[in-house]
Design a protein around this motif. Structure first.
Motif, PDB file in Angstrom:
ATOM      1  N   GLY A 155       0.555  -1.043  -0.015  1.00 46.55           N
ATOM      2  CA  GLY A 155      -0.101  -0.102   0.082  1.00 46.55           C
ATOM      3  C   GLY A 155       0.660   1.750   0.294  1.00 46.55           C
ATOM      4  N   SER A 156       2.151   0.854  -0.202  1.00 46.00           N
ATOM      5  CA  SER A 156       2.567   2.534   0.471  1.00 46.00           C
ATOM      6  C   SER A 156       3.785   2.424  -1.913  1.00 46.00           C
ATOM      7  N   PHE A 157       3.287   2.308  -2.214  1.00 45.68           N
ATOM      8  CA  PHE A 157       3.781   2.230  -3.809  1.00 45.68           C
ATOM      9  C   PHE A 157       2.621   2.601  -4.676  1.00 45.68           C
ATOM     10  N   GLU A 158       3.376   2.696  -5.752  1.00 43.83           N
ATOM     11  CA  GLU A 158       2.426   2.390  -7.015  1.00 43.83           C
ATOM     12  C   GLU A 158       3.319   2.195  -8.588  1.00 43.83           C
ATOM     13  N   ASN A 159       2.502   1.659  -9.625  1.00 47.44           N
ATOM     14  CA  ASN A 159       3.861   0.867 -10.761  1.00 47.44           C
ATOM     15  C   ASN A 159       3.588   1.905 -11.604  1.00 47.44           C
ATOM     16  N   GLN A 160       4.676   3.074 -11.580  1.00 49.68           N
ATOM     17  CA  GLN A 160       5.047   3.731 -12.610  1.00 49.68           C
ATOM     18  C   GLN A 160       6.160   3.659 -14.342  1.00 49.68           C
ATOM     19  N   ARG A 161       6.096   4.141 -14.919  1.00 44.98           N
ATOM     20  CA  ARG A 161       7.048   4.507 -15.832  1.00 44.98           C
ATOM     21  C   ARG A 161       7.866   5.374 -16.202  1.00 44.98           C
ATOM     22  N   ALA A 221       7.195   3.706  -7.850  1.00 44.79           N
ATOM     23  CA  ALA A 221       7.256   5.046  -7.590  1.00 44.79           C
ATOM     24  C   ALA A 221       6.845   4.827  -5.654  1.00 44.79           C
ATOM     25  N   ILE A 222       7.438   4.806  -4.362  1.00 42.85           N
ATOM     26  CA  ILE A 222       7.451   5.013  -2.991  1.00 42.85           C
ATOM     27  C   ILE A 222       7.177   5.678  -2.661  1.00 42.85           C
TER      28      ILE A 222
END
Length: 312
Positions: A281-287, A296-297
């Motif tokens: 719950g502390s990150f997102e997948n990004q390019r 992206a944490i």
């Protein structure tokens, strides 16, 4: 007459204590000689296969403010290649007061600030500036002091497993695995030798990718720790250190490694607590342009979680 008897008894006590000290001295000397011979035996068996031109690194390690011994563990199979990225990044923490061990895996695609180099994946810090820049990166983002580093060549892992566990380590392989790991693994409970176990912990070509690999790495390390504690491994420890030493580039001396290793394998049911950065719950997948797919944490959330894990 009484004085003569007293003097005679006193003399006999002195002789008895002298004999005890002599026996103890001989036992200690024999143990030290045995340990040294076993260590040299392990080294001689691995030296030819190991990289003899280890890169020398400056590492400005600092003691942890909470009294922990924190070691930066870096896994790599690119021996002698200074520009290689770290394949595995972990923090091994030893608490000398409680004798407890903790292991934190940092996802290599975590997108963080690298001191002097801007934002990038955390594993690029090793390629840019070796273990020292990686240490600085972890300190700046997660506020953890690292005293030591160990860069482990994967061949050393293979040889350690084969030497310590000739019958392999029991693992429940959850699916068929073969892509880019050098071996083929079929699903099911089985005992894996060093080469196949390395393939298992390196596999990441499925839907969960690197997350599954980190989970498998931690599972295997915990299982290996239990196996070490469940067999009579202590007499073999000097040789095991000798087997793996040529494959490790570290600023730790052999005495430190033996001391911490002895504590791990000399107690029954030794547990190794583990965690992963980033936490759920502390990150997102990004390019990101120039970096590709990243995690992206939330740095502050992960910093708090790591501090709580290490100090509780």
């Amino acid at each position: 007459m009484r004085s003569d008897k007293y003097q005679h008894k006193k003399k006999r006590r002195k002789i008895r204590w002298s004999s005890i000290f002599l026996v103890l001295f001989l036992i200690v000397g024999a143990v030290m000689l045995y340990s040294y011979m076993q260590y040299r035996s392990g080294v001689s068996g691995s030296k030819e296969a190991a990289d003899q031109n280890k890169q020398e690194y400056h590492f400005n390690g600092e003691r942890d403010r909470n009294g922990l011994t924190n070691i930066l563990l870096i896994g790599s199979d690119a021996r002698g290649k200074e520009t290689s990225r770290s394949d595995t990044i972990m923090i091994a923490s030893y608490n000398p007061d409680t004798g407890s061990y903790k292991l934190t895996s940092i996802m290599r695609d975590s997108y963080v600030e690298i001191p002097g180099h801007g934002m990038n994946k955390i594993n690029s810090a090793f390629a840019i500036g070796g273990p020292e820049l990686l240490r600085q990166t972890i300190k700046e983002n997660f506020d953890v002091n690292l005293q030591y580093y160990s860069i482990v060549d994967f061949e050393g892992f293979v040889r350690l497993i084969d030497e310590a566990f000739p019958e392999g380590i029991e693992v429940n392989v959850e699916k068929r695995m073969s892509e880019n790991i050098g071996v083929t693994l079929e699903p099911g409970v089985q005992r894996l030798d060093g080469k196949h176990l390395l393939g298992y912990v390196r596999f990441r070509h499925d839907a969960v990718g690197d997350f599954g690999r980190v989970e498998r790495q931690q599972k295997v390390i915990k299982e290996v720790g239990k196996e070490f504690a469940s067999i009579q491994t202590l007499p073999k420890l000097p040789k095991l250190v000798g087997v793996v030493a040529p494959f490790i580039n570290t600023n730790m001396d052999t005495g430190d490694i033996l001391f911490m290793g002895k504590g791990l394998i000399s107690k029954d049911n030794r547990n190794i607590d583990t965690m992963r950065i980033p936490v759920e719950g502390s990150f997102e997948n990004q390019r990101v342009s120039g970096a590709g797919a990243v995690l992206a944490i939330n740095v502050e959330e992960n910093k708090r979680a790591l501090e709580e894990f290490l100090t509780k």
